[in-house]
Design a protein around this motif. Structure first.
Motif, mmCIF file in Angstrom:
data_model
loop_
_atom_site.group_PDB
_atom_site.id
_atom_site.type_symbol
_atom_site.label_atom_id
_atom_site.label_comp_id
_atom_site.label_asym_id
_atom_site.label_seq_id
_atom_site.Cartn_x
_atom_site.Cartn_y
_atom_site.Cartn_z
ATOM 1 N N ASP A 112 2.391 1.729 -3.457
ATOM 2 C CA ASP A 112 1.355 2.229 -4.360
ATOM 3 C C ASP A 112 1.061 3.697 -4.082
ATOM 4 O O ASP A 112 0.913 4.505 -5.007
ATOM 5 C CB ASP A 112 0.086 1.393 -4.207
ATOM 6 C CG ASP A 112 -0.982 1.758 -5.220
ATOM 7 O OD1 ASP A 112 -0.627 1.944 -6.407
ATOM 8 O OD2 ASP A 112 -2.163 1.872 -4.838
ATOM 9 N N TYR A 113 1.002 4.051 -2.812
ATOM 10 C CA TYR A 113 0.749 5.442 -2.425
ATOM 11 C C TYR A 113 1.879 6.351 -2.917
ATOM 12 O O TYR A 113 1.618 7.427 -3.462
ATOM 13 C CB TYR A 113 0.608 5.527 -0.903
ATOM 14 C CG TYR A 113 0.444 6.924 -0.381
ATOM 15 C CD1 TYR A 113 -0.762 7.597 -0.514
ATOM 16 C CD2 TYR A 113 1.491 7.590 0.259
ATOM 17 C CE1 TYR A 113 -0.922 8.873 -0.038
ATOM 18 C CE2 TYR A 113 1.338 8.863 0.728
ATOM 19 C CZ TYR A 113 0.129 9.507 0.589
ATOM 20 O OH TYR A 113 -0.017 10.775 1.058
ATOM 21 N N GLN A 114 3.125 5.908 -2.733
ATOM 22 C CA GLN A 114 4.265 6.702 -3.195
ATOM 23 C C GLN A 114 4.220 6.876 -4.712
ATOM 24 O O GLN A 114 4.520 7.952 -5.234
ATOM 25 C CB GLN A 114 5.587 6.049 -2.773
ATOM 26 C CG GLN A 114 5.849 6.069 -1.293
ATOM 27 C CD GLN A 114 6.021 7.475 -0.746
ATOM 28 O OE1 GLN A 114 6.398 8.395 -1.464
ATOM 29 N NE2 GLN A 114 5.713 7.651 0.521
ATOM 30 N N LYS A 115 3.842 5.811 -5.415
ATOM 31 C CA LYS A 115 3.744 5.875 -6.876
ATOM 32 C C LYS A 115 2.673 6.880 -7.284
ATOM 33 O O LYS A 115 2.898 7.708 -8.181
ATOM 34 C CB LYS A 115 3.419 4.482 -7.426
ATOM 35 C CG LYS A 115 3.323 4.409 -8.927
ATOM 36 C CD LYS A 115 2.966 3.005 -9.363
ATOM 37 C CE LYS A 115 2.713 2.930 -10.850
ATOM 38 N NZ LYS A 115 2.260 1.596 -11.257
ATOM 39 N N GLN A 116 1.517 6.819 -6.633
ATOM 40 C CA GLN A 116 0.433 7.742 -6.953
ATOM 41 C C GLN A 116 0.810 9.178 -6.617
ATOM 42 O O GLN A 116 0.488 10.102 -7.373
ATOM 43 C CB GLN A 116 -0.844 7.354 -6.195
ATOM 44 C CG GLN A 116 -1.503 6.107 -6.721
ATOM 45 C CD GLN A 116 -2.744 5.722 -5.932
ATOM 46 O OE1 GLN A 116 -3.073 6.347 -4.931
ATOM 47 N NE2 GLN A 116 -3.422 4.684 -6.383
ATOM 48 N N VAL A 117 1.507 9.381 -5.506
ATOM 49 C CA VAL A 117 1.942 10.731 -5.132
ATOM 50 C C VAL A 117 2.938 11.259 -6.162
ATOM 51 O O VAL A 117 2.876 12.432 -6.558
ATOM 52 C CB VAL A 117 2.552 10.743 -3.709
ATOM 53 C CG1 VAL A 117 3.298 12.023 -3.432
ATOM 54 C CG2 VAL A 117 1.460 10.539 -2.666
ATOM 55 N N VAL A 138 0.836 -1.198 0.000
ATOM 56 C CA VAL A 138 0.000 0.000 0.000
ATOM 57 C C VAL A 138 0.873 1.251 0.000
ATOM 58 O O VAL A 138 0.597 2.226 -0.714
ATOM 59 C CB VAL A 138 -0.958 -0.005 1.228
ATOM 60 C CG1 VAL A 138 -1.607 1.351 1.436
ATOM 61 C CG2 VAL A 138 -2.015 -1.071 1.056
ATOM 62 N N GLN A 139 1.955 1.226 0.780
ATOM 63 C CA GLN A 139 2.858 2.377 0.834
ATOM 64 C C GLN A 139 3.540 2.608 -0.518
ATOM 65 O O GLN A 139 3.644 3.749 -0.971
ATOM 66 C CB GLN A 139 3.909 2.162 1.921
ATOM 67 C CG GLN A 139 4.807 3.357 2.137
ATOM 68 C CD GLN A 139 5.818 3.120 3.242
ATOM 69 O OE1 GLN A 139 6.041 1.984 3.659
ATOM 70 N NE2 GLN A 139 6.425 4.170 3.720
#
Length: 143
Positions: free
Chosen positions: A74-79, A71-72
């Protein structure tokens, strides 16, 4: 031959008394052995369930850690993608703002009463042309 029967205080069945004591001791030993086996079984079951509980807790902790990492990431990628998108949008917006500023400056120059052809740029070009002609005359005089 008459013999009198003697009664004594002695047990007429001495084996029977001895066997009941032995039977009682045997039952007590069997009962204690049975209790000991039950205690060992309960203790073993408790230890095994504690071991299983710890193993399951470790497995769940590892799975949770892996899911949190996913999840982290994926979150970093989206950010990162959002940052790139925002930077691109900001640069596009800056270009539009610069164009609008140029248009506003042109409009302001056009509205100025000091310009002779409704554009300060045109006036400056006319001034530069006049100076070039003057310099050309001075050059011709020097020749």
């Amino acid at each position: 031959m008459n013999m009198p029967i003697e009664t004594s205080a002695v047990n007429p069945f001495p084996r029977a008394a001895k066997s009941t004591k032995v039977k009682r001791k045997t039952y007590v030993y069997l009962f204690l052995s049975w209790l000991f086996l039950i205690a060992i079984g309960v203790t073993a079951a408790k230890l095994y369930t504690d071991h299983l509980r710890a193993a399951i807790a470790n497995d769940i902790a590892q799975q949770t850690q892996q899911q949190l990492k996913a999840v982290q990431d994926d979150y970093q990628k989206q950010v990162g993608q959002l940052k790139d998108s925002v930077n691109a949008d900001i640069s596009d917006m800056q270009k539009k703002v610069d164009s609008l500023n140029e248009l506003l400056a042109f409009t302001k120059d056009s509205a100025n009463s000091k310009t002779d052809n409704s554009n300060q740029l045109y006036t400056q070009l006319a001034d530069v042309k006049a100076k070039l002609e003057e310099l050309q005359k001075n050059l011709d005089v020097l020749k």
